[in-house]
Write a protein that holds these residues in place. Structure first.
Motif, PDB file in Angstrom:
ATOM      1  N   ASP A 183       0.818  -1.209   0.000  1.00 41.71           N
ATOM      2  CA  ASP A 183       0.000   0.000   0.000  1.00 41.71           C
ATOM      3  C   ASP A 183       0.853   1.261   0.000  1.00 41.71           C
ATOM      4  O   ASP A 183       2.028   1.236   0.373  1.00 41.71           O
ATOM      5  CB  ASP A 183      -0.894   0.030   1.249  1.00 41.71           C
ATOM      6  CG  ASP A 183      -1.760  -1.207   1.383  1.00 41.71           C
ATOM      7  OD1 ASP A 183      -2.313  -1.635   0.365  1.00 41.71           O
ATOM      8  OD2 ASP A 183      -1.874  -1.738   2.510  1.00 41.71           O
ATOM      9  N   GLY A 240      -2.171  -6.466   1.081  1.00 42.57           N
ATOM     10  CA  GLY A 240      -2.511  -5.196   1.705  1.00 42.57           C
ATOM     11  C   GLY A 240      -3.973  -4.811   1.653  1.00 42.57           C
ATOM     12  O   GLY A 240      -4.871  -5.635   1.512  1.00 42.57           O
ATOM     13  N   TRP A 241      -4.201  -3.498   1.722  1.00 38.40           N
ATOM     14  CA  TRP A 241      -5.524  -2.958   2.003  1.00 38.40           C
ATOM     15  C   TRP A 241      -6.534  -3.220   0.895  1.00 38.40           C
ATOM     16  O   TRP A 241      -7.691  -3.545   1.166  1.00 38.40           O
ATOM     17  CB  TRP A 241      -5.424  -1.463   2.297  1.00 38.40           C
ATOM     18  CG  TRP A 241      -6.631  -0.964   3.027  1.00 38.40           C
ATOM     19  CD1 TRP A 241      -7.592  -0.123   2.560  1.00 38.40           C
ATOM     20  CD2 TRP A 241      -7.010  -1.309   4.357  1.00 38.40           C
ATOM     21  NE1 TRP A 241      -8.553   0.081   3.520  1.00 38.40           N
ATOM     22  CE2 TRP A 241      -8.211  -0.635   4.635  1.00 38.40           C
ATOM     23  CE3 TRP A 241      -6.451  -2.128   5.339  1.00 38.40           C
ATOM     24  CZ2 TRP A 241      -8.869  -0.751   5.856  1.00 38.40           C
ATOM     25  CZ3 TRP A 241      -7.095  -2.244   6.558  1.00 38.40           C
ATOM     26  CH2 TRP A 241      -8.294  -1.564   6.807  1.00 38.40           C
ATOM     27  N   CYS A 281      -6.579  -5.673  -1.147  1.00 39.39           N
ATOM     28  CA  CYS A 281      -6.936  -7.098  -1.069  1.00 39.39           C
ATOM     29  C   CYS A 281      -7.977  -7.317   0.030  1.00 39.39           C
ATOM     30  O   CYS A 281      -8.937  -8.071  -0.149  1.00 39.39           O
ATOM     31  CB  CYS A 281      -5.699  -7.947  -0.790  1.00 39.39           C
ATOM     32  SG  CYS A 281      -4.436  -7.885  -2.074  1.00 39.39           S
ATOM     33  N   TRP A 282      -7.787  -6.656   1.158  1.00 38.90           N
ATOM     34  CA  TRP A 282      -8.766  -6.762   2.237  1.00 38.90           C
ATOM     35  C   TRP A 282     -10.120  -6.226   1.794  1.00 38.90           C
ATOM     36  O   TRP A 282     -11.149  -6.881   1.979  1.00 38.90           O
ATOM     37  CB  TRP A 282      -8.271  -5.998   3.465  1.00 38.90           C
ATOM     38  CG  TRP A 282      -9.375  -5.698   4.450  1.00 38.90           C
ATOM     39  CD1 TRP A 282      -9.974  -4.508   4.681  1.00 38.90           C
ATOM     40  CD2 TRP A 282     -10.023  -6.635   5.314  1.00 38.90           C
ATOM     41  NE1 TRP A 282     -10.958  -4.625   5.622  1.00 38.90           N
ATOM     42  CE2 TRP A 282     -11.013  -5.920   6.033  1.00 38.90           C
ATOM     43  CE3 TRP A 282      -9.877  -8.006   5.547  1.00 38.90           C
ATOM     44  CZ2 TRP A 282     -11.842  -6.536   6.974  1.00 38.90           C
ATOM     45  CZ3 TRP A 282     -10.706  -8.622   6.490  1.00 38.90           C
ATOM     46  CH2 TRP A 282     -11.662  -7.893   7.176  1.00 38.90           C
ATOM     47  N   ARG A 283     -10.153  -5.052   1.209  1.00 41.14           N
ATOM     48  CA  ARG A 283     -11.414  -4.425   0.834  1.00 41.14           C
ATOM     49  C   ARG A 283     -12.168  -5.257  -0.206  1.00 41.14           C
ATOM     50  O   ARG A 283     -13.389  -5.358  -0.168  1.00 41.14           O
ATOM     51  CB  ARG A 283     -11.167  -3.017   0.288  1.00 41.14           C
ATOM     52  CG  ARG A 283     -10.639  -2.028   1.316  1.00 41.14           C
ATOM     53  CD  ARG A 283     -10.442  -0.642   0.727  1.00 41.14           C
ATOM     54  NE  ARG A 283     -11.726  -0.075   0.332  1.00 41.14           N
ATOM     55  CZ  ARG A 283     -11.986   0.433  -0.874  1.00 41.14           C
ATOM     56  NH1 ARG A 283     -11.044   0.431  -1.799  1.00 41.14           N
ATOM     57  NH2 ARG A 283     -13.174   0.930  -1.156  1.00 41.14           N
ATOM     58  N   ALA A 317      -6.223  -9.730   3.564  1.00 45.95           N
ATOM     59  CA  ALA A 317      -5.120  -8.850   3.182  1.00 45.95           C
ATOM     60  C   ALA A 317      -3.901  -9.615   2.688  1.00 45.95           C
ATOM     61  O   ALA A 317      -2.985  -9.018   2.116  1.00 45.95           O
ATOM     62  CB  ALA A 317      -4.730  -7.968   4.373  1.00 45.95           C
ATOM     63  N   ILE A 363       2.363  -1.669   4.273  1.00 49.00           N
ATOM     64  CA  ILE A 363       0.926  -1.900   4.279  1.00 49.00           C
ATOM     65  C   ILE A 363       0.234  -0.878   5.159  1.00 49.00           C
ATOM     66  O   ILE A 363       0.822  -0.323   6.076  1.00 49.00           O
ATOM     67  CB  ILE A 363       0.556  -3.312   4.782  1.00 49.00           C
ATOM     68  CG1 ILE A 363       1.254  -3.622   6.115  1.00 49.00           C
ATOM     69  CG2 ILE A 363       0.847  -4.358   3.747  1.00 49.00           C
ATOM     70  CD1 ILE A 363       0.340  -4.068   7.188  1.00 49.00           C
ATOM     71  N   SER A 381      -2.610  -0.604   7.912  1.00 49.80           N
ATOM     72  CA  SER A 381      -3.236  -1.508   8.865  1.00 49.80           C
ATOM     73  C   SER A 381      -4.125  -0.694   9.793  1.00 49.80           C
ATOM     74  O   SER A 381      -3.713   0.350  10.300  1.00 49.80           O
ATOM     75  CB  SER A 381      -2.157  -2.252   9.676  1.00 49.80           C
ATOM     76  OG  SER A 381      -2.719  -3.337  10.377  1.00 49.80           O
ATOM     77  N   TYR A 390     -10.090  -8.699  10.119  1.00 51.65           N
ATOM     78  CA  TYR A 390      -8.852  -8.147   9.578  1.00 51.65           C
ATOM     79  C   TYR A 390      -7.655  -8.530  10.456  1.00 51.65           C
ATOM     80  O   TYR A 390      -7.674  -8.346  11.672  1.00 51.65           O
ATOM     81  CB  TYR A 390      -8.910  -6.618   9.484  1.00 51.65           C
ATOM     82  CG  TYR A 390      -7.602  -6.043   8.969  1.00 51.65           C
ATOM     83  CD1 TYR A 390      -7.319  -6.050   7.612  1.00 51.65           C
ATOM     84  CD2 TYR A 390      -6.638  -5.552   9.842  1.00 51.65           C
ATOM     85  CE1 TYR A 390      -6.113  -5.582   7.129  1.00 51.65           C
ATOM     86  CE2 TYR A 390      -5.434  -5.075   9.368  1.00 51.65           C
ATOM     87  CZ  TYR A 390      -5.170  -5.089   8.019  1.00 51.65           C
ATOM     88  OH  TYR A 390      -3.977  -4.629   7.551  1.00 51.65           O
ATOM     89  N   SER A 429      -3.264  -8.151  10.316  1.00 50.95           N
ATOM     90  CA  SER A 429      -2.138  -7.570   9.597  1.00 50.95           C
ATOM     91  C   SER A 429      -1.508  -8.628   8.698  1.00 50.95           C
ATOM     92  O   SER A 429      -1.127  -9.706   9.174  1.00 50.95           O
ATOM     93  CB  SER A 429      -1.091  -7.048  10.581  1.00 50.95           C
ATOM     94  OG  SER A 429       0.139  -6.806   9.919  1.00 50.95           O
ATOM     95  N   PRO A 430      -1.353  -8.363   7.401  1.00 55.81           N
ATOM     96  CA  PRO A 430      -0.802  -9.389   6.507  1.00 55.81           C
ATOM     97  C   PRO A 430       0.657  -9.707   6.787  1.00 55.81           C
ATOM     98  O   PRO A 430       1.090 -10.839   6.581  1.00 55.81           O
ATOM     99  CB  PRO A 430      -0.993  -8.796   5.118  1.00 55.81           C
ATOM    100  CG  PRO A 430      -1.101  -7.323   5.332  1.00 55.81           C
ATOM    101  CD  PRO A 430      -1.771  -7.158   6.659  1.00 55.81           C
TER     102      PRO A 430
END
Length: 395
Positions: free
Chosen positions: A12, A41-42, A44-46, A51, A71, A73, A94, A96-97
């Motif tokens: 990110d 990262g973000w 991917c999470w969204r 993530a 990233i 977080s 969530y 942290s990746p």
């Protein structure tokens, strides 16, 4: 076919700016590698609720070597609000990746070198008794246990009854017995003897390799008796195998005071996860800040190298980019050390040292001015210009 394959994970924010700069430098020193991009990262999470996607895990499993940028977080409640609407009721959590990556591949040894470059205006200085100033040469590597401790992730708010019942067997829990569940949060600090032995042994091996005469174990065994106690006890046992290398013990609070008095006395420090994180950031502040802070996450099979700074989203959209790429480039040099390309790594570090000492090219942090769109007009070098200066020294 290239000699190495590196999984590149920009992540990110400014991770997308600094990682390409490191690749420019690796190419300039003739590192023979193919690079495979992987998402993390973000975003991917969204978009996925994860993530650290499985395809990125698969690439690291296959190629064993990674370069990681940064990233974003956020706390889980805030992270939930940024999921795509169709994912919000699917109970994704969530994590942290980078923490997940460390645990997934047991990247339990974290090396964080903090080394001062002569001429860096951000270096630590102190006043002498005669009124003059001196700038000690700092050469410290913090060995941080990377998978356990407070980062193990075993925690609850409103712990379930079986957990609460187990906690109530400890006499010290009586003080909290009447606290309502929703008002009670618990995080467990977990230390295992095998992991403690691995990180301490890595620290002693570094001291042996570098010719240093001591290793410092930095914990808090007088208060956190069981977990810090196990770390210190393990360090004493490992030290018996390293004649000529002393073991010193400090408490985390006292160590933070001493590093502002005589940081040059500490070449190798080993600590559990949270204490190691605190220590490495504190030492980084003495040698230029996070723009100079590199790290390696190393396991038996997989190793991932990264700067310790965050994604700095407020700078991510600036054009030209203004952030300092040196931490990322130093992380790439650590990767070269790891794959037995030490001569190339040292060539990079010498080039950085020359640029810093010369002082003609400085990013905004090195000039002690606010970062932002105006920093370039105030004389700060862009991200690309700093890399260009390093490349010039590599010729």
């Amino acid at each position: 076919m290239a000699k190495h394959t590196v999984v590149t994970m920009p992540g990110d924010g400014i991770g997308n700016q600094v990682l390409p700069e490191a690749l420019r430098v690796l190419k300039a020193v003739g590192f023979d590698a193919d690079y495979i991009h992987a998402d993390i990262g973000w975003e991917c999470w969204r978009n996925e609720g994860n993530a650290l996607p499985q395809h990125t895990i698969d690439l690291l499993s296959k190629h064993k070597l990674g370069l990681f940028g940064a990233i974003t977080s956020k706390p889980n409640k805030e992270a939930q609000t940024e999921l795509k609407p169709e994912l919000r009721d699917k109970k994704f959590v969530y994590y942290s990746p980078i923490v997940t990556m460390r645990q997934k591949f047991n990247l339990d040894i974290c090396m964080r070198p903090c080394i001062s470059f002569t001429g860096n205006p951000l270096n630590y200085i102190r006043k002498r008794t005669d009124g003059r100033f001196e700038e000690p040469q700092i050469d410290t590597t913090v060995f941080r246990q990377n998978t356990e401790g407070m980062y193990a992730g075993v925690e609850w708010t409103n712990p379930p009854e079986n957990v609460r019942s187990a906690l109530s067997t400890h006499p010290k829990f009586k003080h909290f017995a009447s606290t309502p569940g929703p008002d009670l949060a618990v995080s467990l600090r977990i230390i295992t003897r095998p992991a403690a032995k691995r990180i301490v042994t890595a620290a002693f091996e570094c001291a042996k390799r570098r010719g240093f005469n001591g290793v410092t174990i930095c914990e808090k065994p007088n208060v956190v008796r069981e977990t810090s106690g196990m770390m210190e006890e393990t360090a004493k046992e490992v030290a018996k195998s390293y004649s000529g290398i002393a073991l010193w013990s400090t408490n985390i609070d006292a160590q933070l005071m001493w590093l502002n008095k005589n940081p040059e006395d500490y070449n190798v420090i080993v600590a559990s996860n949270l204490f190691g994180d605190i220590l490495s950031d504190a030492f980084a502040g003495l040698v230029g800040g996070l723009g100079f802070a590199a790290s390696g996450n190393i396991g038996d099979d997989v190793a991932v190298f990264e700067p310790t700074h965050g994604s700095a989203p407020k700078y991510a959209e600036l054009n030209p980019p203004i952030v300092n790429p040196i931490a990322m480039i130093l992380s790439a040099a650590m990767m070269l050390d790891h794959v037995a390309e030490g001569a190339k790594a040292e060539h990079i570090r010498k080039a950085i040292a020359e640029v810093v000492k010369e002082g003609k090219v400085r990013t905004y942090d090195m000039m002690r001015i606010p970062g932002g769109a105006k920093s370039i007009s105030q004389g700060a070098a862009s991200t690309n210009q700093m890399t260009d200066a390093i490349l010039e020294k590599l010729k």
